[in-house]
Scaffold this motif. Structure first.
Motif, short mmCIF file in Angstrom:
data_model
loop_
_atom_site.label_atom_id
_atom_site.label_comp_id
_atom_site.label_asym_id
_atom_site.label_seq_id
_atom_site.Cartn_x
_atom_site.Cartn_y
_atom_site.Cartn_z
N ILE A 1 0.84 -1.20 0.00
CA ILE A 1 0.00 0.00 0.00
C ILE A 1 0.88 1.25 0.00
CG2 ILE A 1 -1.76 1.30 1.27
CD1 ILE A 1 -2.87 -1.31 2.31
N LEU A 2 1.97 1.21 0.76
CA LEU A 2 2.89 2.35 0.78
C LEU A 2 3.50 2.59 -0.60
CD1 LEU A 2 4.72 1.76 4.18
CD2 LEU A 2 3.17 3.65 3.62
N HIS A 3 3.77 1.53 -1.33
CA HIS A 3 4.38 1.67 -2.66
C HIS A 3 3.43 2.38 -3.62
CE1 HIS A 3 5.85 0.51 -6.65
NE2 HIS A 3 7.04 0.44 -6.09
N ILE A 4 2.18 1.90 -3.71
CA ILE A 4 1.23 2.53 -4.63
C ILE A 4 0.87 3.94 -4.15
CG2 ILE A 4 -0.86 1.62 -3.53
CD1 ILE A 4 -0.18 2.03 -7.33
N GLN A 5 0.88 4.15 -2.83
CA GLN A 5 0.63 5.49 -2.31
C GLN A 5 1.71 6.45 -2.78
OE1 GLN A 5 1.64 6.31 1.84
NE2 GLN A 5 -0.35 7.25 2.16
N ARG A 6 2.97 6.01 -2.74
CA ARG A 6 4.09 6.85 -3.15
C ARG A 6 4.03 7.13 -4.66
NH1 ARG A 6 7.43 10.91 -2.33
NH2 ARG A 6 9.55 10.57 -3.10
N VAL A 7 3.73 6.10 -5.44
CA VAL A 7 3.64 6.27 -6.90
C VAL A 7 2.56 7.30 -7.25
CG1 VAL A 7 2.95 5.11 -9.04
CG2 VAL A 7 4.54 4.00 -7.48
N LEU A 8 1.39 7.19 -6.61
CA LEU A 8 0.30 8.11 -6.91
C LEU A 8 0.61 9.52 -6.41
CD1 LEU A 8 -2.70 5.75 -6.08
CD2 LEU A 8 -2.09 6.65 -8.34
N ALA A 9 1.32 9.62 -5.28
CA ALA A 9 1.69 10.93 -4.76
C ALA A 9 2.63 11.64 -5.74
CB ALA A 9 2.34 10.80 -3.38
N LEU A 10 3.57 10.89 -6.32
CA LEU A 10 4.48 11.47 -7.31
C LEU A 10 3.72 11.90 -8.56
CD1 LEU A 10 7.50 9.05 -6.93
CD2 LEU A 10 7.44 11.45 -6.28
N ALA A 11 2.75 11.09 -8.96
CA ALA A 11 1.94 11.45 -10.13
C ALA A 11 1.15 12.72 -9.86
CB ALA A 11 1.01 10.30 -10.48
N ARG A 12 0.58 12.81 -8.66
CA ARG A 12 -0.17 14.01 -8.29
C ARG A 12 0.73 15.24 -8.28
NH1 ARG A 12 -2.69 15.05 -2.24
NH2 ARG A 12 -3.56 17.13 -2.63
N GLN A 13 1.94 15.09 -7.74
CA GLN A 13 2.88 16.20 -7.71
C GLN A 13 3.24 16.64 -9.13
OE1 GLN A 13 6.64 15.21 -5.94
NE2 GLN A 13 7.30 17.32 -5.77
N GLY A 14 3.44 15.68 -10.01
CA GLY A 14 3.76 16.02 -11.39
C GLY A 14 2.62 16.75 -12.08
N LEU A 15 1.38 16.34 -11.81
CA LEU A 15 0.23 17.01 -12.42
C LEU A 15 0.12 18.45 -11.92
CD1 LEU A 15 -2.44 14.16 -12.23
CD2 LEU A 15 -1.41 15.12 -14.30
N VAL A 16 0.38 18.65 -10.64
CA VAL A 16 0.31 20.00 -10.09
C VAL A 16 1.39 20.88 -10.71
CG1 VAL A 16 0.61 21.36 -7.99
CG2 VAL A 16 -0.74 19.26 -7.93
N LEU A 17 2.61 20.35 -10.83
CA LEU A 17 3.70 21.13 -11.44
C LEU A 17 3.43 21.43 -12.90
CD1 LEU A 17 6.82 19.39 -9.85
CD2 LEU A 17 5.84 21.60 -9.26
N ALA A 18 2.74 20.50 -13.56
CA ALA A 18 2.43 20.71 -14.97
C ALA A 18 1.23 21.61 -15.17
CB ALA A 18 2.19 19.36 -15.65
N GLY A 19 0.64 22.08 -14.10
CA GLY A 19 -0.48 22.99 -14.21
C GLY A 19 -1.80 22.32 -14.47
N GLY A 20 -1.90 21.04 -14.09
CA GLY A 20 -3.16 20.34 -14.27
C GLY A 20 -3.53 20.20 -15.72
N ALA A 21 -2.56 19.81 -16.58
CA ALA A 21 -2.81 19.68 -18.00
C ALA A 21 -3.95 18.72 -18.26
CB ALA A 21 -1.54 19.16 -18.69
N GLY A 22 -4.71 18.98 -19.32
CA GLY A 22 -5.89 18.19 -19.61
C GLY A 22 -5.56 16.75 -19.92
N ALA A 23 -4.42 16.51 -20.54
CA ALA A 23 -4.03 15.13 -20.85
C ALA A 23 -2.69 14.87 -20.21
CB ALA A 23 -3.94 14.91 -22.36
N ALA A 24 -2.69 14.07 -19.17
CA ALA A 24 -1.46 13.83 -18.44
C ALA A 24 -0.63 12.78 -19.15
CB ALA A 24 -1.77 13.36 -17.02
N PRO A 25 0.68 13.01 -19.31
CA PRO A 25 1.52 11.97 -19.87
C PRO A 25 1.67 10.82 -18.90
CG PRO A 25 2.84 13.78 -19.08
CD PRO A 25 1.41 14.20 -18.94
N ALA A 26 1.86 9.63 -19.41
CA ALA A 26 2.04 8.48 -18.53
C ALA A 26 3.37 8.61 -17.83
CB ALA A 26 2.02 7.18 -19.35
#
Length: 206
Positions: free
Chosen positions: A120-145
């Motif tokens: 659970i900690l692993h997937i939590q960390r992966v999703l947290a990094l993805a969320r951080q990337g989306l925020v830095l990217a300005g919430g782009a409409g289509a997020a890169p994988a």
């Protein structure tokens, strides 16, 4: 998907945290599966290599699906099933591109987990990094994988910490640029005044 504040989602996530993981036997390639199953609509399926490194995880929260694979990254999808309970005949319809809203909802749903289950900690960390990337990217409409973090051998009670997930580089903050220019100009003014004072003092002494 139901709203994150809904009682159904809260019950599903809580049941996932309390679920006892079930480990499957190693396959021909040495990988084994670890399954966290909640009767409330949440499920986490992890695949681990012989060295104990997480290679793939599939997270289901109600009718939304997130898949992380080492070397591939994150993908999203929608779960179609008959009835309220999750069945073996459930079908996952993958999205053509990762849907930022699904990633954010999953990250928010797991962000308060403080237990010690390394999967659970692993997937939590992966999703947290993805969320951080989306925020830095300005919430782009289509997020890169997001590129998959390099898996490392986990310790006894902690997951293999994934590397930061690269996203589009954020634009330069104009406020920060103006602040830097202002600070530079102020330093030049101070140096100029000091130089003039030194010349005047030298002239006065002579």
């Amino acid at each position: 998907m139901s709203d994150l504040s809904s009682e159904r989602l809260k019950a599903a996530v809580l049941a996932l945290y309390q679920a006892r993981p079930v480990e499957g036997p190693p396959g021909d390639d040495g990988q084994r599966s670890v399954w966290h199953l909640s009767t409330q609509g949440a499920e986490l399926l992890s695949f681990v290599d012989p060295e104990g490194r997480v290679q793939r995880q599939e997270l289901t929260l109600l009718d939304e699906h997130c898949v992380w694979s080492n070397g591939v990254g994150l993908r999203t999808g929608r779960v179609e099933q008959d009835g309220a309970a999750r069945a073996d005949t459930s079908v996952v319809h993958p999205d053509a591109q990762p849907v930022p809203a699904r990633l954010l909802r999953a990250a928010l749903a797991l962000e308060h987990y403080e237990g010690e289950d390394r999967y659970i900690l692993h997937i939590q960390r992966v999703l947290a990094l993805a969320r951080q990337g989306l925020v830095l990217a300005g919430g782009a409409g289509a997020a890169p994988a997001p590129a998959a973090p390099r898996a490392s051998a986990p310790q006894a009670s902690t997951p293999a910490a994934p590397s930061p997930v690269p996203f589009q580089a954020p634009s330069v903050d104009p406020v920060m640029l103006r602040r830097q220019k202002t600070e530079g100009l102020t330093m030049l003014i101070v140096l100029g005044v000091g130089l003039l004072f030194s010349v005047w003092l030298l002239y006065w002494l002579l």
